[in-house]
Scaffold this motif. Structure first.
Motif, mmCIF file in Angstrom:
data_model
loop_
_atom_site.group_PDB
_atom_site.id
_atom_site.type_symbol
_atom_site.label_atom_id
_atom_site.label_comp_id
_atom_site.label_asym_id
_atom_site.label_seq_id
_atom_site.Cartn_x
_atom_site.Cartn_y
_atom_site.Cartn_z
ATOM 1 N N ALA A 80 0.835 -1.207 0.000
ATOM 2 C CA ALA A 80 0.000 0.000 0.000
ATOM 3 C C ALA A 80 0.864 1.249 0.000
ATOM 4 O O ALA A 80 0.622 2.193 -0.773
ATOM 5 N N LEU A 81 1.889 1.283 0.841
ATOM 6 C CA LEU A 81 2.760 2.467 0.906
ATOM 7 C C LEU A 81 3.537 2.653 -0.391
ATOM 8 O O LEU A 81 3.598 3.765 -0.937
ATOM 9 N N LEU A 82 4.133 1.581 -0.881
ATOM 10 C CA LEU A 82 4.919 1.709 -2.101
ATOM 11 C C LEU A 82 4.021 1.840 -3.329
ATOM 12 O O LEU A 82 4.449 2.384 -4.355
ATOM 13 N N GLY A 83 2.765 1.400 -3.222
ATOM 14 C CA GLY A 83 1.817 1.635 -4.297
ATOM 15 C C GLY A 83 1.513 3.114 -4.459
ATOM 16 O O GLY A 83 1.419 3.627 -5.590
ATOM 17 N N TYR A 126 -12.076 5.655 2.157
ATOM 18 C CA TYR A 126 -10.904 5.099 1.466
ATOM 19 C C TYR A 126 -10.059 4.262 2.427
ATOM 20 O O TYR A 126 -9.625 3.147 2.086
ATOM 21 N N ASN A 127 -9.832 4.779 3.621
ATOM 22 C CA ASN A 127 -8.999 4.052 4.572
ATOM 23 C C ASN A 127 -9.663 2.764 5.042
ATOM 24 O O ASN A 127 -8.978 1.762 5.297
ATOM 25 N N VAL A 128 -10.971 2.756 5.163
ATOM 26 C CA VAL A 128 -11.667 1.522 5.524
ATOM 27 C C VAL A 128 -11.521 0.499 4.396
ATOM 28 O O VAL A 128 -11.305 -0.695 4.651
ATOM 29 N N MET A 129 -11.606 0.941 3.151
ATOM 30 C CA MET A 129 -11.382 0.017 2.031
ATOM 31 C C MET A 129 -9.961 -0.513 2.049
ATOM 32 O O MET A 129 -9.732 -1.724 1.862
ATOM 33 N N ALA A 130 -8.998 0.372 2.257
ATOM 34 C CA ALA A 130 -7.594 -0.063 2.302
ATOM 35 C C ALA A 130 -7.372 -1.067 3.428
ATOM 36 O O ALA A 130 -6.676 -2.076 3.251
ATOM 37 N N ARG A 131 -7.981 -0.802 4.588
ATOM 38 C CA ARG A 131 -7.832 -1.709 5.730
ATOM 39 C C ARG A 131 -8.420 -3.076 5.408
ATOM 40 O O ARG A 131 -7.836 -4.114 5.742
ATOM 41 N N ALA A 132 -9.582 -3.097 4.760
ATOM 42 C CA ALA A 132 -10.198 -4.371 4.406
ATOM 43 C C ALA A 132 -9.297 -5.169 3.464
ATOM 44 O O ALA A 132 -9.138 -6.390 3.614
ATOM 45 N N LEU A 133 -8.694 -4.498 2.499
ATOM 46 C CA LEU A 133 -7.793 -5.178 1.573
ATOM 47 C C LEU A 133 -6.560 -5.712 2.292
ATOM 48 O O LEU A 133 -6.124 -6.848 2.050
ATOM 49 N N VAL A 188 -11.446 3.535 -6.807
ATOM 50 C CA VAL A 188 -12.340 2.399 -6.581
ATOM 51 C C VAL A 188 -12.427 1.540 -7.834
ATOM 52 O O VAL A 188 -12.385 0.298 -7.767
ATOM 53 N N SER A 189 -12.537 2.180 -8.997
ATOM 54 C CA SER A 189 -12.561 1.422 -10.241
ATOM 55 C C SER A 189 -11.268 0.626 -10.421
ATOM 56 O O SER A 189 -11.293 -0.527 -10.881
ATOM 57 N N ALA A 190 -10.139 1.220 -10.046
ATOM 58 C CA ALA A 190 -8.860 0.508 -10.127
ATOM 59 C C ALA A 190 -8.838 -0.691 -9.188
ATOM 60 O O ALA A 190 -8.401 -1.789 -9.560
ATOM 61 N N MET A 191 -9.316 -0.496 -7.968
ATOM 62 C CA MET A 191 -9.335 -1.582 -6.983
ATOM 63 C C MET A 191 -10.144 -2.778 -7.488
ATOM 64 O O MET A 191 -9.792 -3.938 -7.239
ATOM 65 N N LEU A 192 -11.244 -2.501 -8.203
ATOM 66 C CA LEU A 192 -12.134 -3.561 -8.669
ATOM 67 C C LEU A 192 -11.720 -4.144 -10.019
ATOM 68 O O LEU A 192 -12.319 -5.109 -10.484
ATOM 69 N N ASP A 193 -10.711 -3.581 -10.641
ATOM 70 C CA ASP A 193 -10.203 -4.077 -11.924
ATOM 71 C C ASP A 193 -9.394 -5.347 -11.659
ATOM 72 O O ASP A 193 -8.430 -5.326 -10.894
ATOM 73 N N PRO A 194 -9.755 -6.480 -12.279
ATOM 74 C CA PRO A 194 -9.085 -7.745 -11.942
ATOM 75 C C PRO A 194 -7.697 -7.899 -12.531
ATOM 76 O O PRO A 194 -6.993 -8.872 -12.207
ATOM 77 N N LEU A 215 -4.562 1.579 -2.982
ATOM 78 C CA LEU A 215 -5.523 0.479 -2.906
ATOM 79 C C LEU A 215 -5.021 -0.748 -3.659
ATOM 80 O O LEU A 215 -5.200 -1.889 -3.201
ATOM 81 N N LEU A 216 -4.389 -0.545 -4.805
ATOM 82 C CA LEU A 216 -3.876 -1.686 -5.566
ATOM 83 C C LEU A 216 -2.761 -2.405 -4.805
ATOM 84 O O LEU A 216 -2.693 -3.637 -4.792
ATOM 85 N N GLY A 217 -1.873 -1.631 -4.166
ATOM 86 C CA GLY A 217 -0.816 -2.250 -3.380
ATOM 87 C C GLY A 217 -1.356 -2.993 -2.180
ATOM 88 O O GLY A 217 -0.849 -4.063 -1.811
ATOM 89 N N ALA A 218 -2.402 -2.441 -1.549
ATOM 90 C CA ALA A 218 -3.046 -3.128 -0.426
ATOM 91 C C ALA A 218 -3.744 -4.400 -0.895
ATOM 92 O O ALA A 218 -3.818 -5.391 -0.165
ATOM 93 N N ARG A 219 -4.230 -4.377 -2.115
ATOM 94 C CA ARG A 219 -4.920 -5.550 -2.674
ATOM 95 C C ARG A 219 -3.950 -6.661 -3.045
ATOM 96 O O ARG A 219 -4.168 -7.834 -2.731
ATOM 97 N N ASP A 220 -2.850 -6.300 -3.728
ATOM 98 C CA ASP A 220 -1.994 -7.298 -4.370
ATOM 99 C C ASP A 220 -0.650 -7.521 -3.683
ATOM 100 O O ASP A 220 0.041 -8.490 -3.995
ATOM 101 N N GLY A 221 -0.250 -6.626 -2.787
ATOM 102 C CA GLY A 221 1.008 -6.789 -2.078
ATOM 103 C C GLY A 221 2.188 -6.167 -2.802
ATOM 104 O O GLY A 221 2.134 -5.848 -3.997
#
Length: 363
Positions: A15-18, A193-200, A291-297, A324-330
């Protein structure tokens, strides 16, 4: 280990480096229109090469990453104070504001000579920091209603990563935003946004993170109304909350990142409806794009390149979506050649290690 074989530590650092990678990637085409980027970079900016309006060195932080660093340093400082058994509970909001002053005044900020101001400062950010310098009160320093730029959304993610208490995550998201951006659209957007990031980061899939962000809008609105329970205030927060929720919905149902990148703000489906200002700095449009980026597979790299291809406030949109992408994918989803170029890559990794070990030792 969990989703995509990543662990929580990797998603936090991701998330940080994203944020940093999206910022540095987008800096090359900051302020450029989609039409110009399509000519100069037909496949998008694919490497962190610097340049752009401010002639950045490759991987250098712009204000997006610099101010994310200011908030991150506040959580580091708070952890150090807690470990020292200081009798005074640390005020992370004030610590963040003080680091913002250091950035603004050039007080020992990496990459600048002493006393040199940053070359890129948003108007609301400058007003908020200047007011804090006069009053020493971070909770009475924001630029006011009507200043609804994305300058606090771009820096808010350390709260999602390093405030373990769910209620404090909401309040600190609001209060750190409000140091400069206290417009309700900004404060509510930062909390959602932060709640979404935390969930990811916790390993939840993007659809669940999206729902958590929507649920957070009502939660943070209740907190804001309790703080100032007047009819006029409640009407203002209700209006802002409705718009934030609509922005989150738009990221799921109205726009697709690849369509925006391929067809631009005039011809992509629903772009003129969801992004009438072409994501040029309005907080809710940057939220919709993230949000659209986060949901893009697709893989992080492909999505982030396309976010930047859309143009305009490309560095900030890249930073917000990148978080959000970094929080999602690492972290390992961020190309190594990008990570190696980042000005604060090593420092962010070291602070992450410190804060995670601090949390483990306090449990």
């Amino acid at each position: 280990m969990s989703r995509n074989g990543t662990n929580r530590h990797e998603r936090i650092l991701g998330a940080l480096l994203g944020v940093h990678a999206g910022d540095s990637l987008g800096a090359t085409v900051e302020f450029q229109r989609w039409e110009n980027i399509k000519i100069d970079h037909p496949r998008g900016v694919r490497d962190i090469v610097g340049g752009g309006h401010f002639d950045w060195p490759p991987g250098h932080a712009t204000d997006d990453t610099d101010l994310t660093r200011a908030v991150l340093l506040a959580y580091r400082d708070a952890a150090k104070l807690n470990q020292s058994r200081s009798p005074k509970s640390p005020d992370v909001v004030k610590l963040a504001a003080q680091h913002m002053v250091d950035w603004y005044d050039g007080r020992g900020w990496p990459g600048r000579v002493w006393g040199q101001r940053p070359c890129d400062v948003g108007g609301a950010t400058a007003r908020g920091i200047s007011t804090f310098k006069r009053t020493n009160d971070p909770r009475a320093s924001g630029a006011g209603e009507g200043s609804a730029g994305n300058g606090s959304l771009m820096r808010c993610i350390p709260t999602a990563l390093f405030q373990p208490d769910a209620a404090k995550l909401l309040t600190e998201s609001v209060e750190i935003s409000a140091v400069t951006h206290n417009d309700y659209h900004c404060t509510i957007a930062c909390a959602a946004y932060n709640v979404m990031a935390r969930a990811l980061v916790d390993g939840r899939p993007p659809d669940e993170a999206w729902q958590a962000g929507k649920d957070a809008v009502a939660q943070v609105t209740s907190f804001l109304d309790a703080a100032l329970p007047t009819a006029a205030h409640k009407a203002n927060t209700a209006r802002a909350a409705k718009k934030v929720e609509a922005a989150i919905d738009a990221g799921k149902s109205l726009v697709r990142v690849h369509d925006l990148a391929e067809n631009g703000p005039k011809h992509a489906a629903n772009a003129t409806k969801a992004l009438p200002f072409a994501a040029s700095g309005y907080v809710l449009e940057s939220l919709t794009l993230a949000v659209s980026a986060m949901l893009d597979p697709r893989p992080l790299e492909d999505v982030l390149i396309d976010v930047v291809r859309f143009g305009q406030d490309a560095d900030t949109n890249g930073a917000i979506a990148g978080g959000l992408l970094g929080a999602r994918d690492g972290v390992h989803a961020i190309p190594l050649k990008w990570r190696d170029a980042l000005q604060f890559g090593k420092e962010f990794a070291e602070i992450t290690e410190y804060l995670l070990s601090s949390h483990e030792s306090s449990d």
